[in-house]
Design a protein around this motif. Structure first.
Motif, short mmCIF file in Angstrom:
data_model
loop_
_atom_site.label_atom_id
_atom_site.label_comp_id
_atom_site.label_asym_id
_atom_site.label_seq_id
_atom_site.Cartn_x
_atom_site.Cartn_y
_atom_site.Cartn_z
N MET A 1 18.68 -6.29 -70.17
CA MET A 1 19.93 -6.76 -70.72
C MET A 1 19.67 -7.92 -71.66
O MET A 1 18.93 -8.85 -71.33
N LYS A 2 20.28 -7.90 -72.83
CA LYS A 2 20.09 -8.94 -73.83
C LYS A 2 20.83 -10.21 -73.43
O LYS A 2 22.00 -10.17 -73.04
N LYS A 3 20.14 -11.35 -73.51
CA LYS A 3 20.74 -12.62 -73.16
C LYS A 3 21.65 -13.09 -74.30
O LYS A 3 21.29 -13.03 -75.46
N LYS A 4 22.83 -13.53 -73.96
CA LYS A 4 23.76 -14.05 -74.96
C LYS A 4 23.22 -15.38 -75.47
O LYS A 4 22.67 -16.17 -74.71
N PRO A 5 23.39 -15.65 -76.76
CA PRO A 5 22.75 -16.83 -77.35
C PRO A 5 23.22 -18.16 -76.76
O PRO A 5 22.45 -19.12 -76.72
N TYR A 6 24.42 -18.24 -76.29
CA TYR A 6 24.94 -19.51 -75.77
C TYR A 6 25.21 -19.46 -74.27
O TYR A 6 26.11 -20.12 -73.78
N SER A 7 24.42 -18.69 -73.54
CA SER A 7 24.64 -18.57 -72.10
C SER A 7 24.43 -19.91 -71.38
O SER A 7 25.15 -20.21 -70.43
N GLU A 8 23.47 -20.70 -71.85
CA GLU A 8 23.26 -22.01 -71.22
C GLU A 8 24.46 -22.93 -71.48
O GLU A 8 24.90 -23.65 -70.59
N LEU A 9 24.98 -22.90 -72.68
CA LEU A 9 26.19 -23.68 -73.00
C LEU A 9 27.34 -23.21 -72.13
O LEU A 9 28.08 -24.04 -71.57
N ASN A 10 27.50 -21.92 -71.96
CA ASN A 10 28.57 -21.40 -71.11
C ASN A 10 28.42 -21.92 -69.68
O ASN A 10 29.41 -22.29 -69.05
N GLY A 11 27.20 -21.97 -69.19
CA GLY A 11 26.97 -22.51 -67.85
C GLY A 11 27.40 -23.96 -67.72
O GLY A 11 27.98 -24.35 -66.70
N LEU A 12 27.13 -24.75 -68.74
CA LEU A 12 27.54 -26.17 -68.72
C LEU A 12 29.06 -26.30 -68.78
O LEU A 12 29.64 -27.16 -68.12
N ILE A 13 29.68 -25.46 -69.58
CA ILE A 13 31.15 -25.48 -69.68
C ILE A 13 31.76 -25.19 -68.31
O ILE A 13 32.63 -25.92 -67.84
#
Length: 79
Positions: A1-13
């Motif tokens: 599965m391709k990782k979304k470019p801002y997944s880390e940002l989403n986690g912080l949000i």
């Protein structure tokens, strides 16, 4: 599965008790525009990056890791 470019940002949000929709409202864009940015279909403006950073209390290193690296990894920068 391709990782979304801002997944880390989403986690912080999410960790700050926010959603992408609530963040969009706070930085003055539509939830649809935020979704397009989070999936890499459009890019964040400097003003949006600064607003998100202020809300999430990001460090300088966080800005680079969360906003600059995903753009370079995707190859969507202009040389």
């Amino acid at each position: 599965m391709k990782k979304k470019p801002y997944s880390e940002l989403n986690g912080l949000i999410v960790a700050k008790g926010e959603t992408c929709s609530s963040m969009a409202t706070q930085i003055g864009i539509s939830p649809q525009a935020m979704s397009a940015k989070m999936t890499g279909k459009s890019t964040f403006t400097a003003t949006e990056i600064a607003a998100i950073g202020h809300i999430l209390q990001l460090s300088q290193d966080d800005y680079y890791r969360l906003f600059i690296l995903p753009v370079f990894k995707k190859g969507s920068y202009v040389a």
